[in-house]
Design a protein around this motif. Structure first.
Motif, PDB file in Angstrom:
ATOM      1  N   ALA B 569      42.078  26.639  31.038  1.00 35.88           N
ATOM      2  CA  ALA B 569      42.434  27.973  32.028  1.00 35.88           C
ATOM      3  C   ALA B 569      41.720  27.884  32.637  1.00 35.88           C
ATOM      4  O   ALA B 569      40.179  28.209  32.144  1.00 35.88           O
ATOM      5  CB  ALA B 569      43.354  28.763  30.958  1.00 35.88           C
ATOM      6  N   LEU B 570      42.128  28.345  33.924  1.00 36.42           N
ATOM      7  CA  LEU B 570      41.365  29.908  34.907  1.00 36.42           C
ATOM      8  C   LEU B 570      41.395  30.627  34.014  1.00 36.42           C
ATOM      9  O   LEU B 570      41.059  31.927  33.874  1.00 36.42           O
ATOM     10  CB  LEU B 570      42.496  29.394  36.415  1.00 36.42           C
ATOM     11  N   LYS B 571      39.499  31.416  34.887  1.00 38.78           N
ATOM     12  CA  LYS B 571      39.214  32.630  34.097  1.00 38.78           C
ATOM     13  C   LYS B 571      38.501  32.841  35.849  1.00 38.78           C
ATOM     14  O   LYS B 571      38.616  34.612  35.395  1.00 38.78           O
ATOM     15  CB  LYS B 571      38.246  32.021  33.636  1.00 38.78           C
ATOM     16  N   ALA B 572      37.900  32.226  36.183  1.00 39.13           N
ATOM     17  CA  ALA B 572      37.604  33.253  38.004  1.00 39.13           C
ATOM     18  C   ALA B 572      36.914  32.214  38.981  1.00 39.13           C
ATOM     19  O   ALA B 572      37.077  31.077  38.713  1.00 39.13           O
ATOM     20  CB  ALA B 572      36.512  34.036  37.230  1.00 39.13           C
ATOM     21  N   VAL B 573      37.239  32.914  40.004  1.00 40.15           N
ATOM     22  CA  VAL B 573      36.409  31.483  40.827  1.00 40.15           C
ATOM     23  C   VAL B 573      35.487  32.549  41.274  1.00 40.15           C
ATOM     24  O   VAL B 573      35.397  33.371  41.919  1.00 40.15           O
ATOM     25  CB  VAL B 573      38.206  31.459  41.529  1.00 40.15           C
ATOM     26  N   GLN B 574      34.447  31.996  41.684  1.00 41.69           N
ATOM     27  CA  GLN B 574      33.404  32.372  42.321  1.00 41.69           C
ATOM     28  C   GLN B 574      33.552  31.544  43.556  1.00 41.69           C
ATOM     29  O   GLN B 574      33.508  30.993  44.083  1.00 41.69           O
ATOM     30  CB  GLN B 574      31.829  31.751  41.799  1.00 41.69           C
ATOM     31  N   ILE B 575      33.680  32.642  44.646  1.00 41.97           N
ATOM     32  CA  ILE B 575      33.438  32.629  46.662  1.00 41.97           C
ATOM     33  C   ILE B 575      32.043  33.162  47.053  1.00 41.97           C
ATOM     34  O   ILE B 575      31.373  33.850  46.900  1.00 41.97           O
ATOM     35  CB  ILE B 575      34.970  33.058  46.580  1.00 41.97           C
ATOM     36  N   GLY B 576      31.823  32.134  47.937  1.00 45.22           N
ATOM     37  CA  GLY B 576      31.297  32.529  48.908  1.00 45.22           C
ATOM     38  C   GLY B 576      29.531  32.562  48.795  1.00 45.22           C
ATOM     39  O   GLY B 576      28.715  33.205  49.411  1.00 45.22           O
ATOM     40  N   VAL B 610      34.234  27.930  43.816  1.00 42.98           N
ATOM     41  CA  VAL B 610      33.541  27.122  42.216  1.00 42.98           C
ATOM     42  C   VAL B 610      34.502  27.738  41.112  1.00 42.98           C
ATOM     43  O   VAL B 610      34.583  29.031  41.153  1.00 42.98           O
ATOM     44  CB  VAL B 610      32.395  27.342  42.645  1.00 42.98           C
ATOM     45  N   VAL B 611      35.134  26.957  41.045  1.00 42.10           N
ATOM     46  CA  VAL B 611      36.168  27.509  40.167  1.00 42.10           C
ATOM     47  C   VAL B 611      35.872  27.347  38.746  1.00 42.10           C
ATOM     48  O   VAL B 611      35.481  26.366  38.373  1.00 42.10           O
ATOM     49  CB  VAL B 611      37.885  26.468  40.365  1.00 42.10           C
TER      50      VAL B 611
END
Lengths: 462, 777
Positions: B569-576, B610-611
């Protein structure tokens, strides 16, 4: 001529002038470390930060513009400057004061004393000791000289026999007959009255007299539970101007009293606690004298104990660095008959842990002014190291704060193989091209390098 | 070369370098790069020779030589292994890969080269192959999806490949037919075996005599579907095959081409061989590109159609039309059009492009410069590499238009050293464009003159900051400068300088051709157009995608990433990247928009996505980014140099379970200070990951204070444990690199926790071994 506003005050400066220059024109004091007049701004240490448009900017490198609104003295900027100084201190591997000096109750500069003794200059050494040490005859008698435990050499092959040397100096002074007194400042029209002083009170009197405050004793000087020639010490104090014969001084400015005798305490009454231990008394006495001086608004800048960075425990490699410049001999115990030459030899065992630049270090001064904490928690990231290839200048890389001023000096003087910043990030430090330290020996302008370094990493040998 | 002096041959070749490159201050970096190219490192004798003969001060050579991480000061092994420590690779276990290589090659602690001097191990920020994570590169070979157990095989494969290598680089003949075989050939596809597929196709053409053009095209963006083969038959119909294996190539090509009679024999042999494989080759597919209509291609226009360095093809698709159009416009009209488009700098900050151009234009001075910032160093981002590898002409066109608008006559492409293929393609495209008089004097018969040159970085992330980049170009260490003055006023050589990111330049021709309004119609009000993202991590399909601004992060994951990996399950997305932040799952409906993202504490950054799922520890991720920042900090200002170091120290303690509450507060305080007081963007954004994870995942930090890592990622807070299912097969004991498991056949094995280095090899070897939390609760 751009006009700007700093802390609400308008100022006009020549085109191209920096915010720092503008602030100084207004008399606003902004500390700096990596900035030196005549060199390109460092924009590195951030102790000169100001807030412009909501952003913290280095004032040394920010060109003043028309209409700029600058904040400089707010609490949050002060806290940012303090934070910068604390971060720098954390990475500054060295001691401002040697551990022995820090531990010595009145901050006697023991390494300096030992250097004089090592050079055979016993009289100068005695003068130095007397300047900072009340009740010397008693101090010399204290068993086991507790400050020796702080001596860094104790971890290696036994502490330097500092106690023995102090005792020797005291005995030497004894032989001279009349006790000698330290140089005192000219008397100012301020008077302190000491109510039945003990060791603490006498120590306070010693420092007050040194700073030019007149002192008189009322009541009886207490019997001290410590061994030593008390009569001699009272004579010494009298020589410094202590009045012991008057019953009570007319209208003293301050009264120094034991705790129980003065239940109602007006402003000018200072409580003087006698401690069971002589060194605790001296420490308390010095502190008390400082409080009195502050109360009397007497400028005694040199008086307050300065803060110091401490190296803490050191590695065997670091010990080897310290040992390099000290005599390899084992500790000698003295007897009454020990020859002066042998005492000098023992003094040569000193590791000289103190910083050569301690007295005129900009980093120390700025950090003190900003109220930064000098204590280090956690591991020390850099080792203490010494590069002593040059006959006149010593470089201690652990102390380098990477301000880049030495590199700029090399560039300015056209020295193509001089000191420059080497590396990047956390590891960036002044170094020599190709790591060729032998060429540090030929480095000319040693005085200039030492002068420009704000953190005592580069300092003259003597 | 001996240790003490230079041979006559060496000094004459250094003399040649000096004559070719020059000896001014700006030559320092190129000179040192050339020396390293020649010797594999910077020999002291060569540096001394340079100092004595170039007139450059030793201090100048040394400060640069010690600043840039890619410079070596001792000889390297015969081959360099670059282990990617980018975000995606980190998440998928890169540290274990490095450790496994060290153990396999017996590289001593503190060294980087094995005792036989065959391999040198280097940890690099990002190879830009995030979809292959964890990945490593040796020479021009990339190995993906590594496990600690597969290291030995990979290294043996490499050595075998080196022995067999016969250099089969034959340029495919251009044939007089419309038939084409297109294979995407950019760094990451090559790593997935596109090179072998190309070789197979070439072999097929050679054996059968089929007349078709074998074309290496740029990135197709669908990383997870490569190797991808597109066949354009003589009737111009297109046929797409995904995940092609080299052994399938013959059969696939036979479906669309008939070999001429002369070679029937050869074909027959081939056909016999192919009999075994019949039915196994992939079926023709429709491209996902068409299946995902949300993807509007501006930066990736003509994706996968053109050979990157074929000018004719680029022009056939409308290439250089925009420049022609711009030559008929005034500079104000060009800038106006860009202004209408609402384009904002794609490097991360999002500064309005037209505003920047106008500032450069309005600054007086005969000499102005233009710089393309291709120093993409974000671990987890690779869109700039792909753009440079795939669309070199479009970038030249975009830069030319910008130069025309701001009045610059000279431009520089600053490209990261880790992107050799991008450098090669850009260099080739510059040569072709110069020959076609699209660069140089009087371009396209106008009065406009513009020239471009390439400079390479040397592995310093901070050089992606525009003022640091300029310092680097001027032959100094990559120290950023305080702004103002901005580069638009006083930049390279103290002249007005326009610095734009690769992606920004890539969309310029489209805007000029189609008009700014059309661009502005896409996206949201304040963030117009599209944005390219490198999607990686725990999604099914990683790759490069171009999406309209305003789309939600969740939509990107679902629609373009094919959803989460099975069962997670999706926990967080690191963006940038390191400047960005972490969006928790419940905020993933945030639209991709500069302001909306900033509102969450993250930033758009350069476009790495990054997912993460429940297997990922956010404290560990914060520690990872902080370690990256610490390595990349230039060291100029105290907040970044020491502040981030101290933050890292605390994060490391957290990951080891030894931090205290007070230190967590200290971390938060420092994060605020570093953000506020750092000199440049690197430091100012460095605490973002810490700040966002503290904001959204504070309980995870608090768990670490109690010595518990909920995701089981922090090695020191977990241990491997052999369950009751153990049958005593000894596989774990055999594979354990530190002999923490005794060789006891048919007995239940036990892990000596004192010896265990938590490499996880045993868990790869045997299902009976699981990771267990150490919990102090």
């Amino acid at each position: 001529m751009p006009g700007l506003i700093i802390d609400g005050k308008p100022v006009d400066v020549p085109t191209g002038a920096t915010v720092l220059e503008a602030a100084r024109k207004l008399g606003i004091d902004i500390p700096t470390l990596c900035f030196a007049p005549g060199f390109e701004a460092g924009a590195g240490c951030m102790v000169c930060a100001v807030r412009i448009d909501g952003k913290l900017r280095p004032s040394c490198a920010t060109v003043a513009r028309e209409g700029m609104v600058v904040e400089s003295e707010t609490a949050d900027i002060m806290s940012a400057r303090r934070q910068a100084a604390e971060l720098i201190l954390r990475h500054h591997a060295g001691d401002c004061e040697a551990p022995c000096q820090t531990v010595f109750p009145t901050g006697l500069h023991i390494p300096a004393m030992l250097r004089l003794v090592a050079a055979g200059k016993f009289d100068s050494a005695l003068e130095l000791v007397l300047r900072e040490t009340p009740l010397l005859s008693l101090v010399a008698e204290v068993e086991d000289a507790p400050y020796e435990r702080a001596c860094r050499r104790a971890q290696h092959d036994g502490a330097v026999n500092i106690g023995g040397i102090v005792k020797h100096l005291s005995a030497r002074e004894n032989q001279q007959g009349t006790p000698s007194a330290p140089a005192c400042r000219e008397k100012i029209n301020r008077k302190a009255l000491l109510n039945s002083p003990g060791a603490t009170g006498l120590a306070a009197a010693y420092f007050l007299l040194r700073e030019g405050v007149s002192c008189a004793v009322c009541g009886k000087i207490q019997e001290l539970p410590f061994p030593g020639d008390m009569a001699r010490e009272i004579r010494r104090l009298e020589q410094m101007g202590l009045e012991t014969t008057v019953g009570s001084a007319p209208e003293p400015d301050v009264i120094i009293s034991p705790p129980e005798s003065n239940p109602a305490q007006p402003d000018n009454v200072f409580i003087c606690r006698e401690e069971p231990n002589l060194f605790a008394c001296l420490r308390a006495g010095r502190k008390l004298a400082g409080e009195v001086l502050r109360y009397l608004k007497i400028d005694a800048g040199t008086f307050s104990r300065r803060r110091s960075v401490h190296l803490g425990s050191i590695s065997p490699e670091e010990m080897a660095v310290f040992l390099k410049n000290a005599s390899a001999e084992a500790r000698t115990e003295f007897s009454g008959k020990t020859a002066a030459a042998e005492i000098s030899r023992e003094a040569k065992r000193c590791l000289h842990c103190d910083c050569r630049a301690a007295a005129d270090c900009r980093l120390r001064e700025v950090a003190e002014k900003l109220g930064a904490s000098f204590s280090r928690h956690g591991d020390r990231p850099f080792a203490f190291a010494v590069r002593d290839h040059n006959p006149r200048i010593i470089y201690e890389p652990g102390k380098c704060i990477a301000c880049g001023l030495c590199e700029k000096l090399s560039e300015k003087n056209g020295v193509t193989a001089g000191l420059c910043l080497v590396g990047r990030g956390l590891g960036i430090k002044a170094g020599m091209p190709l790591d060729d330290w032998s060429r540090l020996a030929q480095l000319a302008q040693a005085e200039e390098y030492a002068r420009v370094c704000p953190a005592g990493a580069l300092a003259l040998r003597d | 070369m001996t240790d003490n002096h230079l041979s006559a041959e060496d000094s004459s070749s250094l003399e040649n370098l000096l004559a070719e490159i020059g000896s001014g201050r700006e030559a320092v970096l190129p000179l040192l790069q050339a020396v390293q190219e020649k010797y594999g490192y910077l020999p002291e004798t060569a540096l001394r020779w340079l100092a004595a003969n170039s007139g450059l001060p030793e201090t100048a050579l040394w400060e640069v030589a010690t600043f840039y991480p890619q410079f070596r000061h001792c000889p390297a092994g015969k081959y360099e292994i670059h282990v990617c420590h980018g975000t995606a690779c980190h998440v998928k276990g890169a540290p274990r890969i490095s450790d496994a290589i060290r153990r396999y090659l017996k590289i001593p602690d503190g060294a980087d080269t094995d005792p036989e001097k065959i391999f040198t191990l280097r940890e690099v920020a990002c190879l830009g192959c995030c979809t292959l994570a964890p990945a490593m590169q040796i020479g021009d070979l990339t190995f993906g999806h590594l496990t600690p157990a597969s290291i030995g095989t990979a290294l043996e494969d490499f050595l075998r490949y080196e022995v067999e290598r016969t250099n089969p680089q034959i340029e495919p003949e251009v044939s007089d037919t419309d038939a084409e075989i297109r294979i995407s050939m950019v760094s990451c596809c090559i790593a997935r075996g596109c090179g072998e597929v190309r070789d197979a196709a070439e072999e097929f053409l050679r054996q059968t005599g089929v007349r078709a053009k074998l074309k290496e095209v740029g990135c197709v963006g669908l990383c997870y579907q490569t190797p991808m083969l597109e066949i354009i038959s003589a009737d111009k119909s297109s046929h797409l095959y995904l995940r092609v294996r080299p052994e399938d190539v013959g059969e696939l090509l036979l479906r669309h081409f008939t070999p001429p009679g002369l070679l029937r024999h050869a074909t027959a042999t081939l056909a016999v061989k192919l009999d075994h494989l019949l039915g196994k080759a992939p079926a023709e597919e429709k491209s996902d590109r068409e299946n995902a209509p949300g993807q509007l291609l501006i930066a990736l226009e003509d994706c996968g159609r053109f050979a990157p360095c074929d000018l004719r093809e680029y022009q056939s698709g409308g290439g250089f039309e925009a420049l022609r159009k711009a030559l008929d416009m005034t500079h104000a009209e060009i800038i106006g059009e860009i202004g209408t488009s609402g384009l904002r700098g794609r490097g991360g900050g999002g500064y309005p492009t037209a505003k920047k151009w106008r500032q450069v234009r309005e600054n007086s001075g005969a000499e102005k410069y233009l710089i393309m910032n291709g120093d993409e160093g974000d671990p987890g981002a690779f869109m700039d590499r792909m753009l440079m590898e795939s669309y070199p002409f479009r970038l030249i066109e975009g830069m030319s238009i910008a130069a025309l608008a701001v009045g610059a006559r000279r431009g520089i492409l600053y490209i990261r050293a880790e992107y050799p293929l991008a450098v090669r393609r850009m260099r080739e495209a510059l040569r072709v464009a110069e020959n076609a008089r699209l660069l140089g004097d009087d371009i396209l018969g106008s009065q406009f003159s513009f020239s471009l040159e390439i400079r390479q970085g040397m592995g310093s992330f901070v050089c992606g900051e525009e003022t640091a980049l300029i310092s680097s170009l001027e032959g100094r260490r990559g120290f950023p400068r305080p702004r103002p003055p901005y580069p638009a006023e006083s930049g390279f050589r103290n002249r007005p300088t326009l610095v734009n990111n690769v992606e920004t330049f890539a969309v310029i021709p489209w805007i000029i051709r189609h008009g700014g309004e059309k661009f502005a119609a896409v996206g949201t009000g304040s963030s117009s157009g599209t944005k390219v993202f490198a999607l990686a991590g725990r999604v099914r399909n990683g790759g490069l995608i171009e999406v309209p601004m305003g789309i939600s992060v969740r939509e990107i994951i679902e629609r373009f990433g094919g959803g989460m990996e099975e069962g997670h399950a999706l926990k967080a997305v690191q963006i940038g990247g390191p400047s960005g932040g972490c969006l928790p799952a419940n905020l993933c409906d945030t639209p991709v928009d500069y302001e909306a993202l900033a509102g969450t504490g993250a930033i758009m950054g350069s476009g790495g996505l990054v997912v993460l799922d429940e297997r990922d520890c956010l404290v560990d991720l914060a520690r990872y980014f902080m370690a990256f920042i610490c390595q990349q900090s230039c060291g100029r200002c105290v907040p970044c140099r020491i502040g981030t170091g101290q933050m890292l120290e605390i994060l490391e303690k957290l990951c080891a379970g030894t931090a205290r509450e007070k230190e967590l507060q200290e971390l938060e305080k420092l994060a605020g200070y570093v953000k506020d007081a750092s000199l440049c963007g690197l430091g100012q954004t460095a605490p973002n990951t810490v700040l966002t994870t503290l904001r959204y995942f504070r309980e995870e930090y608090e768990a670490h204070l109690r010595g518990n890592c909920p995701a089981g990622r922090c090695g020191q807070l977990a241990r491997y444990f052999i369950t009751d299912n153990c049958i005593g097969c000894t596989r774990c004991a055999q594979i354990c690199p530190v002999e923490a498991i005794a060789f006891t056949p048919y007995e239940r094995h036990v892990i000596d926790q004192e010896k265990c280095v938590r490499c996880g090899l045993c868990a790869y070897a045997c299902q009976a071994i699981t990771l267990e939390q150490i919990c102090r609760d």
